[in-house]
Design a protein around this motif. Structure first.
Motif, PDB file in Angstrom:
ATOM      1  N   PHE A 236      19.003  36.518  62.682  1.00  0.00           N
ATOM      2  CA  PHE A 236      19.319  37.582  61.936  1.00  0.00           C
ATOM      3  C   PHE A 236      19.451  36.827  60.244  1.00  0.00           C
ATOM      4  N   ALA A 237      20.306  35.339  61.017  1.00  0.00           N
ATOM      5  CA  ALA A 237      21.215  34.937  60.007  1.00  0.00           C
ATOM      6  C   ALA A 237      19.887  35.404  58.798  1.00  0.00           C
ATOM      7  N   LEU A 238      18.755  34.559  58.941  1.00  0.00           N
ATOM      8  CA  LEU A 238      17.605  33.902  58.051  1.00  0.00           C
ATOM      9  C   LEU A 238      17.173  35.805  56.973  1.00  0.00           C
ATOM     10  N   VAL A 239      17.339  37.014  58.285  1.00  0.00           N
ATOM     11  CA  VAL A 239      16.386  38.233  57.488  1.00  0.00           C
ATOM     12  C   VAL A 239      18.227  37.827  56.380  1.00  0.00           C
ATOM     13  N   MET A 240      19.215  38.203  56.868  1.00  0.00           N
ATOM     14  CA  MET A 240      20.300  38.086  55.654  1.00  0.00           C
ATOM     15  C   MET A 240      19.887  37.989  54.744  1.00  0.00           C
ATOM     16  N   LYS A 241      19.870  36.560  54.607  1.00  0.00           N
ATOM     17  CA  LYS A 241      20.343  35.751  54.018  1.00  0.00           C
ATOM     18  C   LYS A 241      19.164  36.258  52.665  1.00  0.00           C
ATOM     19  N   ASN A 242      17.601  36.626  53.182  1.00  0.00           N
ATOM     20  CA  ASN A 242      16.753  37.540  52.246  1.00  0.00           C
ATOM     21  C   ASN A 242      16.097  39.151  52.328  1.00  0.00           C
TER      22      ASN A 242
END
Length: 370
Positions: free
Chosen positions: A154-160
């Motif tokens: 989810f950190a990866l998703v929210m980053k992009n």
């Protein structure tokens, strides 16, 4: 004649009271300002024997948005697995595979998959032992991007949040998180829910049908059943414009995020009415035959905190009646009760509401079952 008219009026009064009670209970759960807001609830209940249908949408598409209707669409999330499982069983009926087959021969030529290294446990490679049935039933042992690496994912998703995923980038994530090195058990030793199982099933479907998964679902299910408001989000253009609600995890509005990473594990958008068409067709042998459906709903024990699971389907008890269906991440569900011939489909629009969704739905069904 007079007695018939009186009886019809009495039945009409009962149905009206049931409908009002259900709607009032739904309205009591709507909250546009809570920490975990529930802006809308869409509900479909159909009991064939009692000739009762409730199909309504109450609330707003989002805070300060326009009102939803019974025609509003929503991400069905993991309920998509029912569609994928159905197609796999169709392919078995067509003699193009057997669910007892090993997965490897169907996917060995897919670039970037590197399937022989997909399941490494204690330095031993077990990928070639995995069967199609184990993917369908979540008994492969494969780890899951969304749950086993939840924070990192989810950190990866929210980053992009606008990134468009495809099957290659989904598989890249699997290897990026080293999930091939951290399976939960040897194939068929236990149960662990993993969307990666359904990513592999989607790839198998594409390899056999020679078209995209979105095209297969449309050709095999959506178009034959005339599910006009259903489409594979981010992977095809819908045939018609649909009004779609916003769906949340707490305060996070996932409708503002490109969720193409869901793909075969949860990428469809639909309406309650369309989902009702699908589940009734499934249980009336219009999509697969009785033998295939019996295999699908042959549920097995999973874990102490999980419902029993078959081939892309949960067994779900509501008020002592057994429903077969599937849940979705944002508190969605589509299912059917063979005993009472009841179809149930809903979207609560919030993954983590302040109330217990199971208790709430059970209470609503009480008005129909009584």
């Amino acid at each position: 004649m007079k007695s018939l008219i009186v009886s019809l009026c009495f039945l009409s009064t009962i149905v009206s009271a049931q409908t009002d009670s259900i709607s009032n209970n739904i309205k009591s759960k709507l909250n546009h300002h809570a920490l975990n807001p529930v802006h809308s609830i869409l509900l479909y209940i159909e009991n064939e024997d009692k000739q009762f249908i409730y199909n309504e949408g109450l609330g707003l598409e989002k805070a300060n948005g326009k009102a939803v209707t019974k025609h509003s669409a929503f991400k069905i999330a993991s309920s998509t697995k029912l569609f994928v499982s159905t197609i796999i069983l169709q392919l078995q009926e067509e003699g193009k595979l057997s669910i007892s087959d090993k997965v490897f021969p169907y996917v060995e030529d897919i670039e970037d998959l590197n399937f022989k290294n997909f399941h490494n446990l204690d330095s031993v490679k077990y990928a070639k032992d995995i069967t199609i049935k184990q993917l369908l039933s979540h008994r492969s042992g494969l780890a899951d991007i969304f749950t086993d690496k939840e924070d990192a994912f989810f950190a990866l998703v929210m980053k992009n949040p606008n990134k468009q995923y495809d099957t290659t980038s989904i598989i890249q994530l699997y290897y990026q998180f080293h999930l091939n090195q951290t399976p939960h058990f040897k194939p068929n030793e236990a149960w662990h829910y993993s969307d990666i199982n359904y990513v592999l099933l989607g790839l198998i479907i594409q390899q056999i049908d020679k078209i995209t998964l979105a095209q297969s679902i449309r050709k095999r299910i959506i178009d034959p059943l005339q599910m006009e408001n259903t489409f594979f989000e981010f992977y095809e253009t819908p045939n018609k414009q649909v009004s779609q609600i916003n769906q949340y995890l707490g305060q996070t509005n996932f409708s503002n995020i490109n969720t193409s990473f869901d793909w075969a594990g949860g990428g469809l958008v639909s309406t309650n009415a369309d989902l009702a068409i699908f589940i009734k067709a499934l249980f009336n042998y219009k999509l697969i035959n009785k033998s295939s459906l019996d295999q699908m709903i042959d549920v097995k024990f999973t874990k102490t905190d999980e419902l029993r699971y078959g081939l892309g389907v949960y067994e779900f008890y509501i008020n002592n009646n057994v429903y077969y269906g599937h849940f979705g991440f944002y508190n969605t569900f589509i299912g059917y009760c063979p005993k009472t011939k009841t179809t149930l489909s809903y979207s609560i629009s919030q993954a983590t509401p302040s109330f217990n969704a199971y208790t709430f739905i059970s209470q609503l069904l009480n008005y129909v079952d009584q």
